[in-house]
Write an enzyme that holds these catalytic residues in place. Sequence first.
Site, mmCIF file in Angstrom:
data_model
loop_
_atom_site.group_PDB
_atom_site.id
_atom_site.type_symbol
_atom_site.label_atom_id
_atom_site.label_comp_id
_atom_site.label_asym_id
_atom_site.label_seq_id
_atom_site.Cartn_x
_atom_site.Cartn_y
_atom_site.Cartn_z
ATOM 1 N N ASP A 50 17.365 -10.295 82.679
ATOM 2 C CA ASP A 50 18.484 -10.568 81.770
ATOM 3 C C ASP A 50 19.801 -10.170 82.412
ATOM 4 O O ASP A 50 19.973 -9.027 82.836
ATOM 5 C CB ASP A 50 18.300 -9.790 80.457
ATOM 6 C CG ASP A 50 19.429 -10.024 79.474
ATOM 7 O OD1 ASP A 50 19.250 -10.854 78.560
ATOM 8 O OD2 ASP A 50 20.484 -9.375 79.611
ATOM 9 N N TYR A 55 28.826 -9.508 83.058
ATOM 10 C CA TYR A 55 28.379 -8.377 83.867
ATOM 11 C C TYR A 55 28.870 -8.468 85.304
ATOM 12 O O TYR A 55 28.785 -7.473 86.043
ATOM 13 C CB TYR A 55 26.849 -8.289 83.898
ATOM 14 C CG TYR A 55 26.170 -8.142 82.565
ATOM 15 C CD1 TYR A 55 26.875 -7.869 81.397
ATOM 16 C CD2 TYR A 55 24.796 -8.304 82.454
ATOM 17 C CE1 TYR A 55 26.243 -7.758 80.176
ATOM 18 C CE2 TYR A 55 24.146 -8.186 81.242
ATOM 19 C CZ TYR A 55 24.877 -7.919 80.096
ATOM 20 O OH TYR A 55 24.233 -7.813 78.893
ATOM 21 N N LYS A 84 24.236 -15.260 79.838
ATOM 22 C CA LYS A 84 25.039 -15.408 78.623
ATOM 23 C C LYS A 84 26.396 -16.029 78.936
ATOM 24 O O LYS A 84 27.006 -15.714 79.966
ATOM 25 C CB LYS A 84 25.235 -14.038 77.955
ATOM 26 C CG LYS A 84 23.930 -13.288 77.751
ATOM 27 C CD LYS A 84 24.152 -11.878 77.226
ATOM 28 C CE LYS A 84 22.880 -11.067 77.335
ATOM 29 N NZ LYS A 84 22.625 -10.586 78.720
ATOM 30 N N HIS A 117 27.365 -14.958 74.187
ATOM 31 C CA HIS A 117 27.377 -13.496 74.335
ATOM 32 C C HIS A 117 27.914 -12.788 73.087
ATOM 33 O O HIS A 117 27.346 -11.785 72.643
ATOM 34 C CB HIS A 117 28.217 -13.107 75.554
ATOM 35 C CG HIS A 117 27.842 -11.787 76.135
ATOM 36 N ND1 HIS A 117 28.052 -11.457 77.449
ATOM 37 C CD2 HIS A 117 27.255 -10.695 75.585
ATOM 38 C CE1 HIS A 117 27.603 -10.232 77.691
ATOM 39 N NE2 HIS A 117 27.131 -9.742 76.563
#
Length: 303
Positions: A50, A55, A84, A117
């Site tokens: 994931d 990120y 996401k 997200h």
Amino acid sequence: MNRLEGLEETTTLNNGVKMPRLGLGVWKTDNTSAKESVKEGIIKGYHLIDTAKQYGNESGVGEGIKEGLAETGMNRKDLFITTKLFNGDQGYQSTLDAVNGTLERLDLTYIDLYLIHWPVDGKYIDTWRAMEKLYHDGKVRAIGVSNFDNERLQNLLDNTNIVPAVNQMEFNPINQEKGIVEFNNHAGIQLEAWSPLGGGEALSNPEIKKIADKYSKSVAQVIIRWDWQKGIVTIPKSSHEKRIIQNSDIFDFKLSDDDIKTIDAIDKAKRSLWYDDFGWHNPEGQVVDAVDKWDDSPKNYKD
């Protein structure tokens, strides 16, 4: 069931796609560390990985996938990759465009699960319609949401065609989101836990420690096992080989009904983050809503 068998266990999503029940998260991890974590995770038996554009480590994850597959001899279809859509990319056409950058960074031809997200008000309906197109076009095998409360999720259901396959929420002994769990179960949406270990407050809880001692397990292992028995898909983060293994060593014991009730009773409905914390939604928000920048980020993170 041994550890490797457990990591192959799946749940069937509402569109028939099978998703591993325990995986590896890489939040707050730079590209180099993400590459090593993902590679090591695949070698140690993980199938679910994931990440997210926010990120800032999709490229590292992609490299880890490639190296992990080469090391194990597995194929791409043996993995389940979740990422996401970044909030700044929401909207119909911008969502269709954004997936191409994500696929390039991950060096993949398709995504197994693509999530919104956060629910950007005024945009998430159009965003979801674009996600539906990506699903129909075969660029993603399943689509879902993350951090959707019941009000926004109901609005999505009322105004679009495809029911999300997954809602990824903060879920741990301190914050159990019981109302959202109930709503998701009723709608046929799989709940997935981010921050499943709940940080220091959960990991130092004396009641969970007592249960852990009874089974000769760590507190983290007990919490992950609690998730497992509640049917929650779980993605604990770790960049350490020993912990990557420990987090999946939960299949040689079973919590009793009383143990489950004890952990259920710990709930404080205490979120670490929520929608209005983000500057994207609230000018006074405390959390900067941007793609994480790392010293080892490749040039294609300029967006």
